[in-house]
Design a protein around this motif. Structure first.
Motif, PDB file in Angstrom:
ATOM      1  N   ASN A 156     -16.102  -6.307  -4.043  1.00 48.07           N
ATOM      2  CA  ASN A 156     -15.602  -5.302  -4.986  1.00 48.07           C
ATOM      3  C   ASN A 156     -15.808  -5.711  -6.444  1.00 48.07           C
ATOM      4  O   ASN A 156     -16.176  -6.845  -6.750  1.00 48.07           O
ATOM      5  CB  ASN A 156     -14.141  -4.954  -4.696  1.00 48.07           C
ATOM      6  CG  ASN A 156     -13.163  -6.035  -5.126  1.00 48.07           C
ATOM      7  OD1 ASN A 156     -13.558  -7.163  -5.388  1.00 48.07           O
ATOM      8  ND2 ASN A 156     -11.891  -5.692  -5.195  1.00 48.07           N
ATOM      9  N   GLU A 157     -15.561  -4.757  -7.336  1.00 46.23           N
ATOM     10  CA  GLU A 157     -15.823  -4.976  -8.758  1.00 46.23           C
ATOM     11  C   GLU A 157     -14.920  -6.065  -9.335  1.00 46.23           C
ATOM     12  O   GLU A 157     -15.339  -6.835 -10.206  1.00 46.23           O
ATOM     13  CB  GLU A 157     -15.630  -3.667  -9.522  1.00 46.23           C
ATOM     14  CG  GLU A 157     -16.669  -2.597  -9.166  1.00 46.23           C
ATOM     15  CD  GLU A 157     -16.424  -1.302  -9.904  1.00 46.23           C
ATOM     16  OE1 GLU A 157     -15.466  -1.253 -10.718  1.00 46.23           O
ATOM     17  OE2 GLU A 157     -17.182  -0.336  -9.685  1.00 46.23           O
ATOM     18  N   GLU A 191     -24.840 -20.847  -4.213  1.00 44.60           N
ATOM     19  CA  GLU A 191     -25.707 -21.462  -5.225  1.00 44.60           C
ATOM     20  C   GLU A 191     -25.112 -21.303  -6.621  1.00 44.60           C
ATOM     21  O   GLU A 191     -25.241 -22.192  -7.462  1.00 44.60           O
ATOM     22  CB  GLU A 191     -27.093 -20.828  -5.171  1.00 44.60           C
ATOM     23  CG  GLU A 191     -27.881 -21.170  -3.910  1.00 44.60           C
ATOM     24  CD  GLU A 191     -29.150 -20.347  -3.802  1.00 44.60           C
ATOM     25  OE1 GLU A 191     -29.419 -19.541  -4.743  1.00 44.60           O
ATOM     26  OE2 GLU A 191     -29.874 -20.493  -2.800  1.00 44.60           O
ATOM     27  N   HIS A 192     -24.443 -20.165  -6.847  1.00 44.88           N
ATOM     28  CA  HIS A 192     -23.903 -19.859  -8.179  1.00 44.88           C
ATOM     29  C   HIS A 192     -22.540 -20.515  -8.401  1.00 44.88           C
ATOM     30  O   HIS A 192     -22.263 -21.022  -9.501  1.00 44.88           O
ATOM     31  CB  HIS A 192     -23.776 -18.341  -8.334  1.00 44.88           C
ATOM     32  CG  HIS A 192     -23.706 -17.897  -9.752  1.00 44.88           C
ATOM     33  ND1 HIS A 192     -24.716 -17.188 -10.361  1.00 44.88           N
ATOM     34  CD2 HIS A 192     -22.766 -18.065 -10.706  1.00 44.88           C
ATOM     35  CE1 HIS A 192     -24.392 -16.948 -11.615  1.00 44.88           C
ATOM     36  NE2 HIS A 192     -23.201 -17.454 -11.840  1.00 44.88           N
ATOM     37  N   LYS A 202     -17.492 -13.612 -12.396  1.00 42.06           N
ATOM     38  CA  LYS A 202     -18.603 -13.463 -13.346  1.00 42.06           C
ATOM     39  C   LYS A 202     -19.957 -13.572 -12.636  1.00 42.06           C
ATOM     40  O   LYS A 202     -20.867 -14.273 -13.081  1.00 42.06           O
ATOM     41  CB  LYS A 202     -18.521 -14.516 -14.455  1.00 42.06           C
ATOM     42  CG  LYS A 202     -17.181 -14.573 -15.177  1.00 42.06           C
ATOM     43  CD  LYS A 202     -16.826 -13.270 -15.853  1.00 42.06           C
ATOM     44  CE  LYS A 202     -15.494 -13.390 -16.583  1.00 42.06           C
ATOM     45  NZ  LYS A 202     -14.970 -12.101 -17.056  1.00 42.06           N
ATOM     46  N   VAL A 203     -20.074 -12.888 -11.506  1.00 44.44           N
ATOM     47  CA  VAL A 203     -21.331 -12.900 -10.745  1.00 44.44           C
ATOM     48  C   VAL A 203     -21.633 -11.464 -10.300  1.00 44.44           C
ATOM     49  O   VAL A 203     -20.736 -10.623 -10.235  1.00 44.44           O
ATOM     50  CB  VAL A 203     -21.232 -13.813  -9.499  1.00 44.44           C
ATOM     51  CG1 VAL A 203     -21.036 -15.257  -9.889  1.00 44.44           C
ATOM     52  CG2 VAL A 203     -20.124 -13.348  -8.557  1.00 44.44           C
ATOM     53  N   PRO A 204     -22.898 -11.172  -9.990  1.00 45.30           N
ATOM     54  CA  PRO A 204     -23.206  -9.860  -9.403  1.00 45.30           C
ATOM     55  C   PRO A 204     -22.696  -9.779  -7.967  1.00 45.30           C
ATOM     56  O   PRO A 204     -22.335 -10.796  -7.372  1.00 45.30           O
ATOM     57  CB  PRO A 204     -24.737  -9.800  -9.467  1.00 45.30           C
ATOM     58  CG  PRO A 204     -25.176 -11.229  -9.494  1.00 45.30           C
ATOM     59  CD  PRO A 204     -24.105 -11.981 -10.224  1.00 45.30           C
TER      60      PRO A 204
END
Length: 451
Positions: free
Chosen positions: A144-145, A164-165, A152-154
Protein backbone atom coordinates in the motif's frame (compact mmCIF):
# COMPACT_ATOMS: atom_id res chain seq x y z
CA UNK A 1 -42.44 -30.94 -19.25
CA UNK A 2 -38.87 -31.21 -20.60
CA UNK A 3 -38.79 -34.83 -19.46
CA UNK A 4 -41.90 -35.55 -21.43
CA UNK A 5 -40.52 -33.83 -24.54
CA UNK A 6 -37.17 -35.57 -24.28
CA UNK A 7 -38.84 -38.94 -23.57
CA UNK A 8 -41.22 -38.55 -26.50
CA UNK A 9 -38.47 -37.70 -28.96
CA UNK A 10 -36.21 -40.45 -27.63
CA UNK A 11 -38.98 -43.09 -27.83
CA UNK A 12 -39.93 -41.91 -31.32
CA UNK A 13 -36.34 -42.18 -32.57
CA UNK A 14 -35.84 -45.60 -30.94
CA UNK A 15 -39.11 -46.93 -32.40
CA UNK A 16 -38.15 -45.61 -35.82
CA UNK A 17 -34.72 -47.24 -35.63
CA UNK A 18 -36.17 -50.57 -34.43
CA UNK A 19 -38.83 -50.46 -37.15
CA UNK A 20 -36.21 -49.79 -39.80
CA UNK A 21 -34.08 -52.66 -38.48
CA UNK A 22 -37.06 -55.06 -38.63
CA UNK A 23 -38.02 -53.85 -42.12
CA UNK A 24 -34.44 -54.12 -43.36
CA UNK A 25 -34.17 -57.66 -42.00
CA UNK A 26 -37.44 -58.67 -43.70
CA UNK A 27 -36.39 -57.16 -47.04
CA UNK A 28 -33.02 -58.91 -46.97
CA UNK A 29 -34.44 -62.32 -46.02
CA UNK A 30 -37.67 -62.35 -48.02
CA UNK A 31 -37.08 -60.18 -51.07
CA UNK A 32 -34.49 -59.11 -53.56
CA UNK A 33 -35.49 -55.46 -53.74
CA UNK A 34 -31.95 -54.18 -53.58
CA UNK A 35 -32.75 -50.56 -54.24
CA UNK A 36 -35.36 -50.59 -51.47
CA UNK A 37 -32.91 -52.34 -49.16
CA UNK A 38 -30.27 -49.70 -49.92
CA UNK A 39 -32.77 -46.88 -49.28
CA UNK A 40 -33.92 -48.35 -45.94
CA UNK A 41 -30.27 -48.86 -44.92
CA UNK A 42 -29.52 -45.21 -45.62
CA UNK A 43 -32.55 -44.08 -43.63
CA UNK A 44 -31.48 -46.38 -40.74
CA UNK A 45 -27.93 -44.95 -40.72
CA UNK A 46 -29.29 -41.40 -40.80
CA UNK A 47 -31.66 -42.19 -37.87
CA UNK A 48 -28.87 -43.71 -35.74
CA UNK A 49 -26.60 -40.72 -36.46
CA UNK A 50 -29.48 -38.35 -35.62
CA UNK A 51 -30.01 -40.10 -32.26
CA UNK A 52 -26.27 -39.94 -31.49
CA UNK A 53 -26.09 -36.26 -32.44
CA UNK A 54 -29.19 -35.50 -30.35
CA UNK A 55 -27.71 -37.12 -27.21
CA UNK A 56 -24.19 -35.80 -27.90
CA UNK A 57 -25.50 -32.23 -28.24
CA UNK A 58 -26.98 -32.36 -24.73
CA UNK A 59 -23.70 -33.82 -23.36
CA UNK A 60 -21.73 -31.08 -25.16
CA UNK A 61 -23.95 -28.35 -23.69
CA UNK A 62 -23.47 -29.70 -20.16
CA UNK A 63 -19.71 -29.87 -20.75
CA UNK A 64 -19.67 -26.24 -22.00
CA UNK A 65 -21.65 -25.16 -18.94
CA UNK A 66 -19.24 -26.87 -16.51
CA UNK A 67 -16.23 -25.38 -18.33
CA UNK A 68 -17.81 -21.91 -18.18
CA UNK A 69 -18.26 -22.25 -14.41
CA UNK A 70 -14.67 -23.45 -13.96
CA UNK A 71 -13.17 -20.66 -16.08
CA UNK A 72 -15.61 -17.99 -14.81
CA UNK A 73 -16.80 -17.35 -18.36
CA UNK A 74 -19.98 -15.37 -17.85
CA UNK A 75 -20.58 -14.72 -21.57
CA UNK A 76 -22.08 -18.17 -22.21
CA UNK A 77 -25.87 -18.31 -22.38
CA UNK A 78 -28.58 -20.75 -23.39
CA UNK A 79 -31.42 -18.31 -24.12
CA UNK A 80 -32.45 -19.95 -27.38
CA UNK A 81 -32.48 -23.44 -25.89
CA UNK A 82 -34.29 -22.30 -22.73
CA UNK A 83 -37.30 -21.25 -24.83
CA UNK A 84 -37.29 -24.18 -27.23
CA UNK A 85 -35.67 -27.56 -27.32
CA UNK A 86 -35.79 -30.72 -25.28
CA UNK A 87 -34.78 -29.28 -21.90
CA UNK A 88 -36.01 -25.66 -21.60
CA UNK A 89 -36.09 -25.75 -17.78
CA UNK A 90 -32.61 -27.27 -17.62
CA UNK A 91 -31.11 -24.64 -19.91
CA UNK A 92 -33.01 -21.96 -18.02
CA UNK A 93 -31.38 -23.23 -14.81
CA UNK A 94 -27.98 -23.10 -16.53
CA UNK A 95 -28.54 -19.42 -17.37
CA UNK A 96 -29.64 -18.64 -13.80
CA UNK A 97 -26.57 -20.40 -12.33
CA UNK A 98 -24.22 -18.51 -14.67
CA UNK A 99 -25.92 -15.21 -13.77
CA UNK A 100 -25.75 -15.97 -10.02
CA UNK A 101 -22.09 -16.96 -10.37
CA UNK A 102 -21.43 -13.71 -12.22
CA UNK A 103 -23.19 -11.66 -9.50
CA UNK A 104 -21.16 -13.39 -6.77
CA UNK A 105 -17.94 -12.74 -8.68
CA UNK A 106 -18.84 -9.06 -9.17
CA UNK A 107 -19.69 -8.76 -5.47
CA UNK A 108 -16.37 -10.35 -4.49
CA UNK A 109 -14.48 -8.07 -6.85
CA UNK A 110 -16.29 -5.03 -5.43
CA UNK A 111 -15.49 -6.12 -1.87
CA UNK A 112 -11.85 -6.70 -2.83
CA UNK A 113 -11.64 -3.22 -4.33
CA UNK A 114 -13.28 -1.76 -1.21
CA UNK A 115 -10.79 -3.49 1.11
CA UNK A 116 -7.92 -2.52 -1.18
CA UNK A 117 -9.06 1.12 -1.16
CA UNK A 118 -9.35 1.12 2.64
CA UNK A 119 -5.87 -0.37 3.01
CA UNK A 120 -4.51 2.26 0.64
CA UNK A 121 -5.97 5.03 2.79
CA UNK A 122 -4.97 3.83 6.27
CA UNK A 123 -1.79 5.39 7.74
CA UNK A 124 -0.42 1.92 8.53
CA UNK A 125 2.02 0.30 6.12
CA UNK A 126 0.74 -3.05 4.83
CA UNK A 127 2.69 -5.54 2.71
CA UNK A 128 1.22 -8.93 1.75
CA UNK A 129 3.92 -11.42 0.82
CA UNK A 130 3.11 -14.58 -1.10
CA UNK A 131 5.49 -17.30 0.03
CA UNK A 132 7.41 -19.16 -2.62
CA UNK A 133 9.52 -22.31 -2.63
CA UNK A 134 12.40 -20.03 -3.58
CA UNK A 135 12.51 -17.18 -0.99
CA UNK A 136 14.52 -15.04 -3.39
CA UNK A 137 11.55 -15.01 -5.78
CA UNK A 138 8.81 -14.48 -3.18
CA UNK A 139 6.11 -12.30 -4.72
CA UNK A 140 4.58 -9.24 -3.06
CA UNK A 141 0.82 -9.45 -3.60
CA UNK A 142 -0.02 -6.07 -2.04
CA UNK A 143 2.02 -3.00 -1.19
CA UNK A 144 0.00 0.00 0.00
CA UNK A 145 0.87 3.68 -0.34
CA UNK A 146 1.57 4.09 3.38
CA UNK A 147 4.20 1.33 3.21
CA UNK A 148 5.88 3.01 0.24
CA UNK A 149 5.80 6.38 2.03
CA UNK A 150 7.18 5.08 5.34
CA UNK A 151 9.95 3.04 3.74
CA UNK A 152 10.64 5.60 0.97
CA UNK A 153 10.60 2.91 -1.72
CA UNK A 154 8.41 2.15 -4.76
CA UNK A 155 5.77 -0.57 -4.52
CA UNK A 156 8.01 -3.50 -5.42
CA UNK A 157 6.54 -6.73 -6.84
CA UNK A 158 9.26 -9.04 -5.48
CA UNK A 159 10.68 -9.40 -1.98
CA UNK A 160 14.30 -9.63 -3.13
CA UNK A 161 14.04 -6.16 -4.67
CA UNK A 162 12.89 -4.70 -1.34
CA UNK A 163 15.63 -6.66 0.40
CA UNK A 164 18.28 -5.08 -1.82
CA UNK A 165 16.96 -1.62 -0.92
CA UNK A 166 16.25 -2.15 2.82
CA UNK A 167 18.25 -5.15 4.09
CA UNK A 168 17.87 -4.20 7.78
CA UNK A 169 14.06 -4.03 7.57
CA UNK A 170 13.65 -7.27 5.60
CA UNK A 171 16.09 -9.18 7.83
CA UNK A 172 14.11 -8.21 10.93
CA UNK A 173 10.86 -9.23 9.22
CA UNK A 174 12.32 -12.61 8.22
CA UNK A 175 13.37 -13.21 11.84
CA UNK A 176 9.66 -13.21 12.85
CA UNK A 177 8.28 -14.76 9.66
CA UNK A 178 6.31 -17.33 11.70
CA UNK A 179 4.37 -14.54 13.38
CA UNK A 180 5.04 -12.01 16.09
CA UNK A 181 5.74 -8.37 16.88
CA UNK A 182 8.97 -6.43 16.75
CA UNK A 183 10.03 -2.86 17.48
CA UNK A 184 12.42 -1.58 14.81
CA UNK A 185 14.56 1.51 14.77
CA UNK A 186 16.02 2.11 11.32
CA UNK A 187 17.48 5.00 9.39
CA UNK A 188 15.86 5.84 6.07
CA UNK A 189 17.27 8.66 3.96
CA UNK A 190 19.29 9.94 6.94
CA UNK A 191 16.13 10.06 9.08
CA UNK A 192 15.68 7.79 12.09
CA UNK A 193 12.23 6.21 12.35
CA UNK A 194 10.77 3.86 14.93
CA UNK A 195 8.45 1.18 13.60
CA UNK A 196 6.05 -1.06 15.48
CA UNK A 197 5.95 -4.13 13.23
CA UNK A 198 3.79 -7.25 13.21
CA UNK A 199 3.83 -10.33 10.96
CA UNK A 200 0.76 -12.56 10.62
CA UNK A 201 1.10 -15.81 8.60
CA UNK A 202 -2.05 -17.04 6.88
CA UNK A 203 -2.94 -19.87 4.50
CA UNK A 204 -5.62 -19.37 1.83
CA UNK A 205 -6.51 -22.01 -0.77
CA UNK A 206 -3.30 -23.96 -0.07
CA UNK A 207 -1.22 -20.81 -0.60
CA UNK A 208 0.79 -19.31 2.25
CA UNK A 209 0.87 -15.56 2.78
CA UNK A 210 2.48 -13.26 5.31
CA UNK A 211 0.72 -10.01 6.23
CA UNK A 212 3.31 -7.46 7.33
CA UNK A 213 1.96 -4.33 9.03
CA UNK A 214 3.98 -1.49 10.51
CA UNK A 215 3.62 2.11 11.58
CA UNK A 216 5.89 4.91 12.68
CA UNK A 217 5.34 5.42 16.41
CA UNK A 218 8.14 7.93 16.94
CA UNK A 219 5.72 10.84 17.47
CA UNK A 220 3.54 8.79 19.83
CA UNK A 221 6.59 7.64 21.81
CA UNK A 222 7.85 11.22 22.06
CA UNK A 223 4.43 12.38 23.29
CA UNK A 224 4.30 9.60 25.88
CA UNK A 225 7.86 10.37 26.94
CA UNK A 226 6.95 14.03 27.42
CA UNK A 227 3.92 13.08 29.51
CA UNK A 228 6.00 10.62 31.56
CA UNK A 229 8.75 13.17 32.10
CA UNK A 230 6.22 15.81 33.14
CA UNK A 231 4.71 13.47 35.70
CA UNK A 232 8.13 12.33 36.90
CA UNK A 233 9.41 15.91 37.16
CA UNK A 234 6.26 16.83 39.10
CA UNK A 235 6.87 14.03 41.62
CA UNK A 236 10.61 14.74 41.88
CA UNK A 237 9.97 18.47 42.30
CA UNK A 238 7.44 17.74 45.02
CA UNK A 239 9.84 15.47 46.90
CA UNK A 240 12.80 17.82 46.56
CA UNK A 241 10.76 20.84 47.63
CA UNK A 242 9.49 18.94 50.65
CA UNK A 243 13.10 18.37 51.69
CA UNK A 244 14.70 21.63 50.55
CA UNK A 245 12.07 24.01 52.02
CA UNK A 246 12.58 23.04 55.69
CA UNK A 247 16.34 22.80 55.15
CA UNK A 248 16.37 26.33 53.72
CA UNK A 249 14.15 27.65 56.51
CA UNK A 250 16.21 25.99 59.25
CA UNK A 251 19.43 27.20 57.62
CA UNK A 252 18.14 30.78 57.85
CA UNK A 253 17.27 30.20 61.49
CA UNK A 254 20.73 28.80 62.30
CA UNK A 255 22.37 31.62 60.35
CA UNK A 256 20.44 34.26 62.31
CA UNK A 257 21.43 32.57 65.59
CA UNK A 258 25.16 32.51 64.84
CA UNK A 259 25.45 35.66 62.75
CA UNK A 260 27.78 38.24 64.33
CA UNK A 261 28.76 35.96 67.23
CA UNK A 262 32.22 34.61 67.97
CA UNK A 263 31.03 32.10 70.55
CA UNK A 264 27.77 30.48 71.75
CA UNK A 265 26.62 29.73 75.29
CA UNK A 266 25.08 26.46 76.41
CA UNK A 267 21.47 27.57 75.92
CA UNK A 268 22.15 28.76 72.38
CA UNK A 269 23.83 25.45 71.54
CA UNK A 270 20.79 23.57 72.87
CA UNK A 271 18.57 25.72 70.64
CA UNK A 272 20.74 24.90 67.63
CA UNK A 273 20.65 21.12 68.08
CA UNK A 274 17.01 20.54 66.95
CA UNK A 275 17.52 22.66 63.84
CA UNK A 276 20.75 20.86 62.92
CA UNK A 277 19.16 17.45 63.58
CA UNK A 278 16.17 18.38 61.40
CA UNK A 279 18.52 19.49 58.61
CA UNK A 280 20.31 16.14 58.90
CA UNK A 281 17.05 14.13 58.77
CA UNK A 282 15.84 15.93 55.67
CA UNK A 283 19.26 15.60 54.04
CA UNK A 284 19.24 11.85 54.70
CA UNK A 285 15.70 11.66 53.32
CA UNK A 286 16.77 13.48 50.16
CA UNK A 287 19.76 11.15 49.81
CA UNK A 288 17.48 8.09 50.14
CA UNK A 289 15.22 9.57 47.50
CA UNK A 290 18.15 9.84 45.06
CA UNK A 291 19.20 6.25 45.87
CA UNK A 292 15.68 5.03 45.12
CA UNK A 293 15.76 6.86 41.78
CA UNK A 294 19.07 5.18 40.90
CA UNK A 295 17.55 1.80 41.85
CA UNK A 296 14.81 2.30 39.25
CA UNK A 297 17.19 3.48 36.55
CA UNK A 298 19.87 0.82 37.01
CA UNK A 299 18.07 -2.53 37.03
CA UNK A 300 20.41 -5.37 35.99
CA UNK A 301 20.03 -7.04 32.59
CA UNK A 302 17.98 -10.27 33.00
CA UNK A 303 19.86 -13.57 32.79
CA UNK A 304 17.15 -15.77 31.30
CA UNK A 305 16.86 -19.44 32.25
CA UNK A 306 14.02 -21.96 32.09
CA UNK A 307 12.08 -22.30 35.33
CA UNK A 308 8.81 -24.07 36.07
CA UNK A 309 5.84 -22.13 37.40
CA UNK A 310 5.68 -24.54 40.32
CA UNK A 311 9.29 -23.71 41.24
CA UNK A 312 8.59 -19.95 41.17
CA UNK A 313 5.45 -20.32 43.30
CA UNK A 314 7.28 -22.52 45.82
CA UNK A 315 10.05 -19.93 46.18
CA UNK A 316 7.63 -17.07 46.78
CA UNK A 317 5.70 -19.18 49.30
CA UNK A 318 8.88 -19.83 51.32
CA UNK A 319 9.86 -16.15 51.16
CA UNK A 320 6.53 -14.50 51.98
CA UNK A 321 4.64 -16.99 54.18
CA UNK A 322 6.34 -15.84 57.44
CA UNK A 323 5.74 -12.14 56.69
CA UNK A 324 2.07 -12.81 55.89
CA UNK A 325 1.65 -14.89 59.06
CA UNK A 326 3.05 -12.05 61.22
CA UNK A 327 0.46 -9.71 59.69
CA UNK A 328 -2.32 -12.31 60.20
CA UNK A 329 -2.89 -12.55 56.47
CA UNK A 330 -3.91 -15.86 54.92
CA UNK A 331 -1.51 -16.56 52.01
CA UNK A 332 -2.68 -19.17 49.51
CA UNK A 333 -0.33 -20.48 46.81
CA UNK A 334 -1.88 -22.56 44.03
CA UNK A 335 -0.51 -25.23 41.68
CA UNK A 336 3.02 -25.42 43.08
CA UNK A 337 3.46 -28.73 41.24
CA UNK A 338 3.00 -27.18 37.79
CA UNK A 339 5.63 -28.23 35.25
CA UNK A 340 4.91 -25.43 32.78
CA UNK A 341 8.20 -23.64 32.11
CA UNK A 342 9.03 -20.08 31.09
CA UNK A 343 12.33 -18.35 30.38
CA UNK A 344 12.94 -15.75 33.11
CA UNK A 345 15.51 -14.28 35.47
CA UNK A 346 14.36 -15.99 38.67
CA UNK A 347 15.80 -13.34 41.02
CA UNK A 348 14.09 -10.47 39.20
CA UNK A 349 10.74 -12.27 38.98
CA UNK A 350 10.95 -13.13 42.68
CA UNK A 351 11.61 -9.44 43.39
CA UNK A 352 8.58 -8.48 41.31
CA UNK A 353 6.35 -10.95 43.19
CA UNK A 354 7.76 -9.82 46.55
CA UNK A 355 6.86 -6.23 45.66
CA UNK A 356 3.30 -7.21 44.75
CA UNK A 357 2.76 -9.39 47.83
CA UNK A 358 4.22 -6.70 50.09
CA UNK A 359 1.85 -4.10 48.59
CA UNK A 360 -1.07 -6.49 49.10
CA UNK A 361 -0.16 -7.07 52.76
CA UNK A 362 -0.07 -3.32 53.40
CA UNK A 363 -3.39 -2.90 51.54
CA UNK A 364 -4.98 -5.48 53.89
CA UNK A 365 -4.47 -3.46 57.06
CA UNK A 366 -7.74 -3.12 59.03
CA UNK A 367 -9.50 -5.55 56.64
CA UNK A 368 -11.62 -8.40 58.04
CA UNK A 369 -10.49 -11.90 57.01
CA UNK A 370 -7.56 -10.70 54.87
CA UNK A 371 -6.25 -13.09 52.25
CA UNK A 372 -3.78 -13.18 49.38
CA UNK A 373 -3.93 -15.78 46.62
CA UNK A 374 -1.11 -16.39 44.12
CA UNK A 375 -1.75 -18.56 41.08
CA UNK A 376 -1.26 -18.72 37.32
CA UNK A 377 -3.49 -19.06 34.24
CA UNK A 378 -3.03 -19.46 30.48
CA UNK A 379 -5.05 -17.33 28.05
CA UNK A 380 -4.46 -16.78 24.32
CA UNK A 381 -0.69 -17.42 24.24
CA UNK A 382 -0.25 -15.42 27.44
CA UNK A 383 0.75 -16.70 30.88
CA UNK A 384 -0.54 -14.71 33.85
CA UNK A 385 0.95 -14.87 37.34
CA UNK A 386 -1.83 -13.38 39.48
CA UNK A 387 -1.53 -11.88 42.97
CA UNK A 388 -5.07 -11.42 44.31
CA UNK A 389 -6.19 -9.79 47.57
CA UNK A 390 -9.34 -8.37 49.17
CA UNK A 391 -7.72 -5.15 50.38
CA UNK A 392 -8.40 -1.47 49.88
CA UNK A 393 -7.78 -1.77 46.17
CA UNK A 394 -7.17 1.06 43.72
CA UNK A 395 -9.59 3.78 42.80
CA UNK A 396 -10.11 4.23 39.02
CA UNK A 397 -8.60 7.73 39.02
CA UNK A 398 -5.37 6.34 40.53
CA UNK A 399 -5.00 3.40 38.14
CA UNK A 400 -2.44 5.20 35.93
CA UNK A 401 -0.69 7.17 38.67
CA UNK A 402 0.34 4.12 40.68
CA UNK A 403 3.04 3.29 38.12
CA UNK A 404 4.60 6.76 38.25
CA UNK A 405 7.91 6.61 40.18
CA UNK A 406 7.64 7.76 43.82
CA UNK A 407 3.85 8.08 43.70
CA UNK A 408 2.36 6.31 46.71
CA UNK A 409 -0.88 6.26 48.64
CA UNK A 410 0.75 4.60 51.65
CA UNK A 411 2.25 6.53 54.51
CA UNK A 412 6.03 6.01 54.59
CA UNK A 413 5.86 4.25 51.21
CA UNK A 414 8.69 4.80 48.70
CA UNK A 415 6.50 4.67 45.58
CA UNK A 416 9.04 2.66 43.56
CA UNK A 417 7.85 -0.96 44.02
CA UNK A 418 5.33 -1.00 41.16
CA UNK A 419 7.65 1.00 38.92
CA UNK A 420 10.45 -1.54 39.44
CA UNK A 421 8.01 -4.43 38.93
CA UNK A 422 6.74 -3.01 35.65
CA UNK A 423 10.30 -2.36 34.44
CA UNK A 424 11.23 -5.96 35.29
CA UNK A 425 8.32 -7.20 33.18
CA UNK A 426 9.28 -4.94 30.28
CA UNK A 427 12.77 -6.41 30.40
CA UNK A 428 11.10 -9.84 30.04
CA UNK A 429 9.02 -8.57 27.06
CA UNK A 430 5.93 -8.85 29.24
CA UNK A 431 3.67 -6.44 31.08
CA UNK A 432 2.09 -5.67 34.44
CA UNK A 433 -1.72 -5.47 34.53
CA UNK A 434 -4.12 -4.53 37.30
CA UNK A 435 -7.85 -4.78 37.90
CA UNK A 436 -9.49 -3.73 41.13
CA UNK A 437 -12.80 -3.72 42.96
CA UNK A 438 -11.97 -2.09 46.33
CA UNK A 439 -12.47 -4.38 49.36
CA UNK A 440 -13.58 -7.23 47.08
CA UNK A 441 -10.88 -8.29 44.65
CA UNK A 442 -7.70 -6.63 43.40
CA UNK A 443 -5.51 -8.54 40.94
CA UNK A 444 -2.00 -7.61 39.88
CA UNK A 445 -0.84 -9.82 37.01
CA UNK A 446 2.65 -10.48 35.68
CA UNK A 447 1.93 -11.21 31.99
CA UNK A 448 4.42 -13.28 29.96
CA UNK A 449 4.34 -14.24 26.29
CA UNK A 450 3.86 -18.01 26.16
CA UNK A 451 3.96 -19.90 22.85
Amino acid sequence: MFYQRFTFRLIFKLLLINSLIVLLGYLILKTQLWFTIAGVSCILIISVFSLYSYINQIRSDIKRFILAIKTRDHTLNFKNKSTKGSFPDLYGSFDEIIKTHKDIQLEQDAMFQLIKTILQQVPVGVIVLKDNADPAQAEISFFNEAAAFLLKVPAYKYWHRLKEHLPIFTTEIESIQNGGKRFLEIKIQEKLIQLSTEVIPINLYNTSYRIISFQNIKDEIEQKEIEAWNRLIGVISHEILNSITPISSLSDTVNSMVSGKDSLNKEELEDLKPAIQAIKRRSVGLLDFVKDYRLIAELPTPELESHSIGEILQHIQILMQPFAAVKNVKLSIGQTSSKITISVDLKLIEQALINLVTNSIHALEDVDQPFIAIDYRLEQNKLFLDVTDNGRGIEPELAEKIFVPFFTTRKNGSGIGLTITRNIMKMHYGSLEVSSIPYQKTIFSLVFNYV
